[in-house]
Motif scaffolding. Structure first.
Motif, PDB file in Angstrom:
ATOM      1  N   PHE A  41       0.862  -1.184   0.000  1.00  9.24           N
ATOM      2  CA  PHE A  41       0.000   0.000   0.000  1.00  9.24           C
ATOM      3  C   PHE A  41       0.894   1.227   0.000  1.00  9.24           C
ATOM      4  O   PHE A  41       1.845   1.322   0.786  1.00  9.24           O
ATOM      5  N   HIS A  42       0.614   2.132  -0.901  1.00 12.88           N
ATOM      6  CA  HIS A  42       1.363   3.381  -0.981  1.00 12.88           C
ATOM      7  C   HIS A  42       0.365   4.527  -1.057  1.00 12.88           C
ATOM      8  O   HIS A  42      -0.674   4.402  -1.698  1.00 12.88           O
ATOM      9  N   CYS A  43       0.688   5.601  -0.391  1.00 11.10           N
ATOM     10  CA  CYS A  43      -0.168   6.780  -0.545  1.00 11.10           C
ATOM     11  C   CYS A  43       0.704   8.030  -0.569  1.00 11.10           C
ATOM     12  O   CYS A  43       1.860   8.002  -0.133  1.00 11.10           O
ATOM     13  N   THR A  44       0.143   9.074  -1.097  1.00 11.41           N
ATOM     14  CA  THR A  44       0.911  10.316  -1.207  1.00 11.41           C
ATOM     15  C   THR A  44       0.548  11.263  -0.073  1.00 11.41           C
ATOM     16  O   THR A  44      -0.490  11.109   0.565  1.00 11.41           O
ATOM     17  N   ALA A  45       1.400  12.209   0.133  1.00 13.25           N
ATOM     18  CA  ALA A  45       1.016  13.366   0.945  1.00 13.25           C
ATOM     19  C   ALA A  45       0.064  14.200   0.091  1.00 13.25           C
ATOM     20  O   ALA A  45      -0.012  14.015  -1.121  1.00 13.25           O
ATOM     21  N   GLU A 179     -10.583   3.733   2.497  1.00 17.40           N
ATOM     22  CA  GLU A 179     -10.521   3.694   3.963  1.00 17.40           C
ATOM     23  C   GLU A 179      -9.076   3.792   4.440  1.00 17.40           C
ATOM     24  O   GLU A 179      -8.783   4.445   5.439  1.00 17.40           O
ATOM     25  N   ALA A 180      -8.199   3.100   3.734  1.00 15.64           N
ATOM     26  CA  ALA A 180      -6.788   3.131   4.132  1.00 15.64           C
ATOM     27  C   ALA A 180      -6.205   4.530   3.960  1.00 15.64           C
ATOM     28  O   ALA A 180      -5.400   4.986   4.781  1.00 15.64           O
ATOM     29  N   GLU A 183      -7.376   6.483   6.851  1.00 17.20           N
ATOM     30  CA  GLU A 183      -6.665   6.088   8.071  1.00 17.20           C
ATOM     31  C   GLU A 183      -5.247   6.660   8.074  1.00 17.20           C
ATOM     32  O   GLU A 183      -4.783   7.188   9.091  1.00 17.20           O
ATOM     33  N   ALA A 184      -4.580   6.563   6.922  1.00 18.13           N
ATOM     34  CA  ALA A 184      -3.212   7.101   6.838  1.00 18.13           C
ATOM     35  C   ALA A 184      -3.226   8.601   7.041  1.00 18.13           C
ATOM     36  O   ALA A 184      -2.342   9.169   7.700  1.00 18.13           O
ATOM     37  N   ARG A 186      -5.451  10.263   8.772  1.00 19.69           N
ATOM     38  CA  ARG A 186      -5.688  10.526  10.207  1.00 19.69           C
ATOM     39  C   ARG A 186      -4.399  10.326  10.999  1.00 19.69           C
ATOM     40  O   ARG A 186      -4.079  11.085  11.894  1.00 19.69           O
ATOM     41  N   GLY A 187      -3.662   9.260  10.618  1.00 19.43           N
ATOM     42  CA  GLY A 187      -2.399   8.985  11.301  1.00 19.43           C
ATOM     43  C   GLY A 187      -1.414  10.122  11.121  1.00 19.43           C
ATOM     44  O   GLY A 187      -0.733  10.542  12.059  1.00 19.43           O
TER      45      GLY A 187
ATOM     46  N   LYS B  68       5.453  13.503  -2.177  1.00 22.79           N
ATOM     47  CA  LYS B  68       5.907  12.699  -1.045  1.00 22.79           C
ATOM     48  C   LYS B  68       4.990  11.497  -0.879  1.00 22.79           C
ATOM     49  O   LYS B  68       3.769  11.629  -0.983  1.00 22.79           O
ATOM     50  N   THR B  69       5.572  10.340  -0.651  1.00 27.12           N
ATOM     51  CA  THR B  69       4.745   9.137  -0.519  1.00 27.12           C
ATOM     52  C   THR B  69       5.086   8.384   0.768  1.00 27.12           C
ATOM     53  O   THR B  69       6.157   8.548   1.345  1.00 27.12           O
ATOM     54  N   TYR B  70       4.119   7.540   1.186  1.00 24.07           N
ATOM     55  CA  TYR B  70       4.298   6.648   2.335  1.00 24.07           C
ATOM     56  C   TYR B  70       4.019   5.244   1.848  1.00 24.07           C
ATOM     57  O   TYR B  70       3.008   5.011   1.174  1.00 24.07           O
ATOM     58  N   SER B  71       4.856   4.306   2.196  1.00 20.88           N
ATOM     59  CA  SER B  71       4.718   2.950   1.656  1.00 20.88           C
ATOM     60  C   SER B  71       4.674   1.911   2.767  1.00 20.88           C
ATOM     61  O   SER B  71       5.363   2.042   3.783  1.00 20.88           O
ATOM     62  N   TYR B  72       3.855   0.913   2.570  1.00 17.38           N
ATOM     63  CA  TYR B  72       3.728  -0.197   3.526  1.00 17.38           C
ATOM     64  C   TYR B  72       3.676  -1.490   2.723  1.00 17.38           C
ATOM     65  O   TYR B  72       2.934  -1.586   1.745  1.00 17.38           O
ATOM     66  N   LEU B 117       0.210   2.335  12.769  1.00 17.39           N
ATOM     67  CA  LEU B 117      -0.525   2.525  11.521  1.00 17.39           C
ATOM     68  C   LEU B 117      -0.385   1.325  10.595  1.00 17.39           C
ATOM     69  O   LEU B 117      -1.349   0.878   9.977  1.00 17.39           O
ATOM     70  N   LEU B 121      -3.478  -0.733   9.105  1.00 15.23           N
ATOM     71  CA  LEU B 121      -3.690  -0.853   7.661  1.00 15.23           C
ATOM     72  C   LEU B 121      -3.754  -2.315   7.240  1.00 15.23           C
ATOM     73  O   LEU B 121      -4.515  -2.687   6.344  1.00 15.23           O
TER      74      LEU B 121
END
Lengths: 191, 588
Positions: A41-45, A179-180, A183-184, A186-187, B68-72, B117, B121
């Motif tokens: 799972f990856h998401c951006t700012a 949803e993820a 959640e991210a 919110r985190g 900027k990205t966050y990865s899991y 987190l 997730l």
């Protein structure tokens, strides 16, 4: 496109962009294996266009933000190379210009395909131009479309997905993804 | 016109022409302009200095900074090594629509005590349970009810949980499926299930049905064998009973055993924190702790504190108000009742048989009560609750049978009712707290094809008794003690339940009733509660009703309890006696 194959597990990518009135756009990318389990799972700012971009990109701003900026970055982050990438947001299809993996728009019906994605009133991203030419087809239980410039993707996607048709509903993972992202977000806010 | 022309008009058609010279005389003279026209023009240039500033330009940067990205990343789940090999159930699952209804899908939700987190997730991104369980490798013999999916989604991510569904809603199936999913996901490798001894065979049977591919080991046999099983058995799931746990405490606690999950069935067994059972279960090394019980609060809110000492020591404390306790425990407890979730379950009909004692019984009863009370009062400072209990039990037995003549108004009524039950081809369960009473009933009810299931029936024979009761149409009645028959049995083919005498605790009575009133019940279940008027039974019944209110108060999170149940004062109050302690309190 850096999502070059590092694993042989059959997987599918799910790419979406969420709009937040106060933050801008946040992209999310979920890679599932062929039975729907999450692998990455990856998401951006949050991404927000500046005023110059709004004026100068004009109607091409949405494809630029959704595809080139957010979509390309996220797909490049994936360690697994998916068979194809699904999106539920039409402007994301423009990411196909920057990645080598097929990208397909999945819709449940008219309501979803007509969805508008906008920023807040002062930074409105115009809706994607309707002139985009799509090549529409049926994929499992869903309406699907690829950009006409990449019409060849259609046959590849249909062929690759045929053995997995009953295993995963291609629209359902987007609810997980959203949803993820929430959640991210919110985190990140708590942090 | 010339002369010749005029002549021609009259004389002949000849035309005469006359020419005139029209050229004008032209004279030219030299002007000197020709050279001027061919000469290059002379241009004078005047230069004027421009003093204005150069125009200003404005540049916009359109180059975009990197997003900027966050990865899991999540682990790929291991493949389960075997597929179920048992016979396929005759009941096949209904196929589910794939794409049209997302609202009916059950998703895992991380509990509030998971804060990382990445962990949150992980659970949020799992597929809906319906999708997982519909896969080919996860054969399910029956389609779970929606509330059962919710129960599985509740247990799966939790490290501390109480599944407190009302009896008959399928706690066993929900727990087994949750364990199965976690084992297959590689999140569990060693599981210990502890249950009352009579329920071990029931759990084995249920595992065979709901998770046939999971190898299990029942801890049993002599000490040497058991010790080997504790230490070396490769099966990921061990089933032990509470009694064995006490005998094997050394090997369980001191040999370095660790379990990823310990599940306590009928977890009310550990409500008393000072009991040996509670101490041993709390000391088992484990990562996850689940408790299954239909009655987390039997007598007082202290019961819940006792169970939480196993789940999360110190989280609940004695003295907390019921409202505060309910709020604190809310995320750890899932409690559903049949009324809420099984709206199509056949109704449970109560028919209280309020009976007068026979003259013989009444005579014996009055005498015993008057004499007993006099004796109790005569004890003065020596009076203890044990003395009072002895009198209560003596009186309750007289309410069942007259000790001198054997007369019984309850039995008369029971016989009449059972005639009807047998005539209609139905089956009934009769509960009593005393084996002696059941034996008397056996002799009088023999004509109904009576079977027995109580403490005097060897454990090995009990399954045979249940099978015979289920399959033999001539067996209409089974006599059960509350202790042996109130938990873990599936007797949903019975349409009648008789409570010949009443237990101290309404939760135990409910468990007994729910042997018949549970999923699969073919029709309504009629519960006959026998009560003799004007006796100790009627007074106890009032207190039981108050206990029921307490249970609802804590688990429904609606209001604070009005009473803490059958307190010492209340036991003394059955005979208008004052306990020594209450006297002391008043004196203080």
């Amino acid at each position: 496109m850096s999502a070059s194959g590092s694993k042989s597990v059959p997987s599918v990518g799910f790419l979406t962009v969420q709009e937040y009135t106060d933050l801008g756009l946040i992209g999310g990318y979920l890679i599932l294996n062929a039975v729907g389990r999450p692998l990455e799972f990856h998401c951006t700012a949050p991404v927000r266009p500046n005023r110059a971009q709004e004026i100068l990109y004009g109607p091409t701003l949405a494809p630029f933000l959704y595809g080139e900026q957010i979509g390309q970055t996220l797909v490049a982050k994936g360690k697994s190379r998916p068979m194809f990438v699904c999106t539920d947001v039409e402007p994301v299809l423009s990411v196909r210009e920057f990645v080598s993996v097929p990208v397909v728009l999945i819709t449940a019906g008219g309501d979803e395909s007509n969805r508008q994605h906008r920023l807040d009133a002062s930074h409105a991203v115009p809706p994607a131009p309707k002139s985009r030419k799509l090549c529409e087809f049926q994929l499992a239980h869903h309406q699907a479309a690829v950009a006409e410039d990449h019409a060849r993707d259609r046959d590849n996607i249909v062929e690759q997905w045929r053995p997995h048709t009953e295993a995963v509903d291609l629209l359902e993972p987007f609810s997980r993804l959203r949803e993820a992202i929430e959640e991210a977000q919110r985190g990140a806010t708590r942090a | 016109m010339t002369q010749s022309a005029l002549t021609n008009r009259h004389d002949s058609p000849a035309i005469e022409t006359t020419s005139f010279d029209l050229s004008l005389p032209v004279s030219s003279f030299a002007t000197g302009w020709g050279a001027a026209l061919t000469r290059t023009q002379k241009i004078d240039v005047v230069t004027t200095e421009c003093t204005a500033e150069p125009p200003k330009t404005i540049s916009f940067r359109l180059g975009c900074p990197a997003v900027k990205t966050y990865s899991y990343a999540f682990p790929e789940l291991p493949e389960w090594r075997t597929e179920p090999t048992g016979k396929k159930s005759q009941t096949s699952k209904k196929s589910r629509p794939q794409a049209d209804n997302h609202a009916g899908r059950t998703r895992l939700k991380p509990p509030t005590d998971i804060v990382k987190l990445e962990d949150r997730l992980y659970y949020m991104l799992q597929p809906p349970l319906e999708t997982i369980l519909s896969s080919e490798s996860m054969h399910m013999p029956f389609e779970p009810f929606p509330y059962q999916y919710q129960g599985i989604a509740f247990l799966y991510p939790r490290f501390a949980a109480i599944l407190a569904d009302e009896m008959g809603l399928g706690k066993t199936m929900q727990a087994i499926t949750s364990m199965r999913l976690l084992l297959r996901a590689g999140e569990l490798r060693k599981v210990l299930l502890i249950c009352p001894k009579p329920l071990v065979s029931n759990w084995k049977r249920e595992f065979t049905m709901w998770a046939p591919e999971i190898p299990l080991c029942v801890i049993e046999g002599d000490q040497t064998r058991r010790h080997w099983q504790w230490r070396h058995q490769a099966a990921p799931l061990k089933i032990a009973n509470y009694e064995l746990l006490m005998r094997d405490r050394d090997v369980v606690l001191d040999s370095g055993l660790h379990f990823d999950l310990v599940v306590l069935d009928e977890a009310q067994r550990i409500k008393n924190r000072s009991s040996t059972t509670s101490q041993i279960t709390r000391a088992i090394s484990r990562s996850r702790s689940w408790a299954l019980t239909g009655t987390p609060v039997e007598n007082s809110s202290e019961d819940l504190v006792g169970i939480f000492e196993f789940l999360s020591p110190g989280y609940l404390q004695s003295g907390m108000t019921a409202r505060r306790m309910a709020k604190a425990a809310g995320d750890y407890i899932l409690r559903r009742t049949k009324e809420k979730v099984l709206t199509d379950l056949p109704p449970k009909l109560y028919r209280d048989a309020e009976l007068d004692l026979t003259p013989d019984q009444w005579c014996s009863y009055k005498s015993a009560e008057e004499d007993g009370v006099i004796q109790l009062e005569g004890l003065g400072a020596e009076l203890t609750i044990q003395h009072v209990f002895e009198l209560v039990l003596r009186l309750k037995q007289i309410c069942n049978f007259d000790p001198a003549t054997g007369a019984s108004s309850k039995l008369e009524r029971l016989e009449a009712d059972l005639e009807e039950v047998a005539a209609s081809g139905r089956k009934a369960i009769v509960f009593s707290q005393w084996v002696g009473v059941l034996e008397k009933l056996r002799d009088r009810l023999r004509r109904f094809g009576t079977l027995e299931y109580h403490g005097k029936i060897p454990a090995k024979k009990r399954e045979t008794v249940i099978s015979q009761f289920k399959e033999d149409p001539s067996k209409h009645v089974i006599l059960m003690s509350y202790g042996a028959g109130s938990v873990g049995l599936n007797l949903q083919f019975c349409r009648y339940v008789f409570l010949f005498d009443r237990w101290w605790n309404p939760a135990v009575e409910d468990q007994a009733i729910n042997r018949a009133h549970r999923i699969g019940a073919a029709g309504s279940v009629t519960v006959n509660r026998m009560l003799t008027l004007g006796t100790i039974e009627e007074r106890i019944n009032q207190i039981l009703e108050e206990k029921r209110a307490l249970f609802e108060a804590i688990l429904s999170q609606t209001a604070a309890p009005r009473s803490l149940g059958l307190s010492q004062d209340e036991v003394f109050g059955l005979f208008d006696l004052k306990s020594r302690r209450s006297d002391q309190r008043r004196a203080a």
